[in-house]
Design an enzyme around this catalytic site. Structure first.
Site, PDB file in Angstrom:
ATOM      1  N   THR A  46       0.822  -1.206   0.000  1.00 28.27           N
ATOM      2  CA  THR A  46       0.000   0.000   0.000  1.00 28.27           C
ATOM      3  C   THR A  46       0.859   1.260   0.000  1.00 28.27           C
ATOM      4  O   THR A  46       0.574   2.235  -0.709  1.00 28.27           O
ATOM      5  CB  THR A  46      -0.910   0.014   1.240  1.00 28.27           C
ATOM      6  OG1 THR A  46      -1.655  -1.195   1.284  1.00 28.27           O
ATOM      7  CG2 THR A  46      -1.857   1.194   1.206  1.00 28.27           C
ATOM      8  N   TYR A 109     -13.292  -3.412  -0.377  1.00 22.97           N
ATOM      9  CA  TYR A 109     -14.467  -2.861  -1.063  1.00 22.97           C
ATOM     10  C   TYR A 109     -15.629  -3.852  -1.159  1.00 22.97           C
ATOM     11  O   TYR A 109     -16.762  -3.507  -0.829  1.00 22.97           O
ATOM     12  CB  TYR A 109     -14.103  -2.340  -2.464  1.00 22.97           C
ATOM     13  CG  TYR A 109     -15.237  -1.548  -3.105  1.00 22.97           C
ATOM     14  CD1 TYR A 109     -15.512  -0.254  -2.696  1.00 22.97           C
ATOM     15  CD2 TYR A 109     -16.042  -2.111  -4.096  1.00 22.97           C
ATOM     16  CE1 TYR A 109     -16.561   0.464  -3.254  1.00 22.97           C
ATOM     17  CE2 TYR A 109     -17.090  -1.405  -4.659  1.00 22.97           C
ATOM     18  CZ  TYR A 109     -17.351  -0.119  -4.240  1.00 22.97           C
ATOM     19  OH  TYR A 109     -18.389   0.586  -4.786  1.00 22.97           O
ATOM     20  N   TYR A 135      -2.717 -10.296   4.970  1.00 21.00           N
ATOM     21  CA  TYR A 135      -2.635  -8.928   5.473  1.00 21.00           C
ATOM     22  C   TYR A 135      -4.022  -8.460   5.889  1.00 21.00           C
ATOM     23  O   TYR A 135      -4.924  -8.356   5.055  1.00 21.00           O
ATOM     24  CB  TYR A 135      -2.043  -8.046   4.363  1.00 21.00           C
ATOM     25  CG  TYR A 135      -1.875  -6.585   4.665  1.00 21.00           C
ATOM     26  CD1 TYR A 135      -1.907  -6.073   5.963  1.00 21.00           C
ATOM     27  CD2 TYR A 135      -1.659  -5.681   3.625  1.00 21.00           C
ATOM     28  CE1 TYR A 135      -1.733  -4.725   6.217  1.00 21.00           C
ATOM     29  CE2 TYR A 135      -1.488  -4.329   3.861  1.00 21.00           C
ATOM     30  CZ  TYR A 135      -1.528  -3.852   5.160  1.00 21.00           C
ATOM     31  OH  TYR A 135      -1.358  -2.508   5.396  1.00 21.00           O
ATOM     32  N   ARG A 140      -8.543  -0.073   5.750  1.00 17.62           N
ATOM     33  CA  ARG A 140      -8.509   0.085   4.295  1.00 17.62           C
ATOM     34  C   ARG A 140      -9.464  -0.866   3.579  1.00 17.62           C
ATOM     35  O   ARG A 140      -9.892  -0.581   2.464  1.00 17.62           O
ATOM     36  CB  ARG A 140      -7.085  -0.142   3.768  1.00 17.62           C
ATOM     37  CG  ARG A 140      -6.119   0.970   4.150  1.00 17.62           C
ATOM     38  CD  ARG A 140      -4.775   0.771   3.474  1.00 17.62           C
ATOM     39  NE  ARG A 140      -3.827   1.820   3.821  1.00 17.62           N
ATOM     40  CZ  ARG A 140      -3.702   2.991   3.195  1.00 17.62           C
ATOM     41  NH1 ARG A 140      -4.501   3.273   2.189  1.00 17.62           N
ATOM     42  NH2 ARG A 140      -2.803   3.867   3.582  1.00 17.62           N
ATOM     43  N   LYS A 164       0.301 -10.192   8.520  1.00 21.02           N
ATOM     44  CA  LYS A 164       0.577  -8.805   8.862  1.00 21.02           C
ATOM     45  C   LYS A 164      -0.712  -8.272   9.456  1.00 21.02           C
ATOM     46  O   LYS A 164      -1.707  -8.073   8.764  1.00 21.02           O
ATOM     47  CB  LYS A 164       0.988  -7.995   7.627  1.00 21.02           C
ATOM     48  CG  LYS A 164       1.260  -6.526   7.936  1.00 21.02           C
ATOM     49  CD  LYS A 164       1.580  -5.723   6.683  1.00 21.02           C
ATOM     50  CE  LYS A 164       1.766  -4.251   7.008  1.00 21.02           C
ATOM     51  NZ  LYS A 164       1.977  -3.418   5.788  1.00 21.02           N
ATOM     52  N   ILE A 206       6.136  -5.202   9.735  1.00 18.39           N
ATOM     53  CA  ILE A 206       6.321  -4.627   8.400  1.00 18.39           C
ATOM     54  C   ILE A 206       5.964  -3.166   8.558  1.00 18.39           C
ATOM     55  O   ILE A 206       4.799  -2.813   8.760  1.00 18.39           O
ATOM     56  CB  ILE A 206       5.463  -5.327   7.336  1.00 18.39           C
ATOM     57  CG1 ILE A 206       5.944  -6.768   7.164  1.00 18.39           C
ATOM     58  CG2 ILE A 206       5.549  -4.589   5.999  1.00 18.39           C
ATOM     59  CD1 ILE A 206       5.105  -7.601   6.210  1.00 18.39           C
TER      60      ILE A 206
END
Length: 290
Positions: A46, A109, A135, A140, A164, A206
């Site tokens: 990202t 989304y 992840y 997000r 993550k 990360i």
């Protein structure tokens, strides 16, 4: 997957003032990470603004990082989408020989159910020739990959080797650490709670902040070694910087740090914009103080 223990960084994609990819700056940034003691590099996450890169630009970034790294650190490639088939197609056609693992975000989304998330990663696990870091970043994706889903995936697919975890929820992270199968890595995706997660049994981070201030990796090493007081000194040294770089969005903040360090421009692509003058001044003051 001991190569994924410690500090990885989610590399930015530096742009010139004309918004083209700045490969010279990217080479400098890769070398800066290696010289600073970072443990591995994550490409096209990202923070790399991958959503705004063309196919050719993504190839340019990948090739530049592989060349600049020259085998010195393990590389992780971001391969994620809310279209499951798009991910599996890429994994079965791309040359992944330079990479140690892939990082794949939970579908955004579409807002799938937990079963939908499981089936998405099942398909990826069956297609991937490399170990997979899943992840979770609800801020997000608009959906939270719950611990029971993660543990189910970790138990069912041996090539799903890590998560993550970026929900920003230390309790959720601790549940993952408590319930995970042996050898599965719980990696922080949230710089501010990295040290608490490491001390609770996490495998590292990360990070965004670590690519600007590579001493953050030393904090993680101290935490992994159980040197709590020394680790927290470094945590509090950089805590204000973590708040600053995320105040107006990522990667605008970290890119301004790179500008202050003289490594790259702070250019971002729309719909992102640069940090405002006030925040730029506060980031600059922090860099000067450090």
């Amino acid at each position: 997957m001991q190569s994924l223990t410690g500090t990885g960084v989610a590399l930015i994609t530096p742009f010139k003032k004309d918004f083209s990819v700045d490969t010279d700056a990217l080479i400098k940034i890769v070398n800066y990470q290696i010289e600073g003691g970072i443990d591995y590099l994550v490409v096209l996450g990202t923070t790399a603004e991958a959503a705004t890169l063309s196919k050719d630009e993504k190839e340019l970034v990948i090739d530049t990082v592989i060349s600049a790294n020259n085998g010195r650190l393990p590389l992780v490639l971001g391969v994620g989408s809310n279209n499951t088939k798009e991910v599996t197609d890429e994994l079965t056609t791309r040359d992944l020989s330079a990479f140690a693992a892939i990082l794949s975000v939970s579908p955004y989304y579409n807002k799938p159910t937990q079963e939908g998330i499981y089936q998405h990663f099942k398909a990826i696990a069956q297609a991937s020739p490399l170990p997979i870091i899943v992840y979770n970043v609800p801020g997000r994706t608009s959906s939270n990959m719950l611990p029971q889903t993660v543990i189910r995936l970790a138990n069912d697919f041996k090539n799903i080797v890590a998560i993550k975890e970026a929900a920003g929820d230390i309790v959720q992270a601790m549940k993952l650490i408590q319930k995970k199968p042996e050898g599965f890595l719980v990696i922080s995706g949230d710089d501010m709670i990295t040290l608490p997660m490491v001390l609770a049994g996490g495998a590292g981070v990360i990070s965004v902040i670590a690519q600007g201030f590579t001493e953050f990796a030393q904090m993680v090493r101290l935490g992994l070694d159980g040197k709590v007081n020394e680790a927290y000194k470094l945590h509090y040294k950089y805590a204000d910087a973590i708040d600053l770089i995320f105040e107006q969005g990522n990667p605008a903040g970290i890119k301004h740090i790179f500008k202050e360090l003289g490594l790259s421009e702070d250019t971002v692509r729309l719909p992102l914009v640069n940090v405002d003058e006030d925040l730029a001044g506060r980031i600059g003051n922090f860099v000067k103080k450090i």
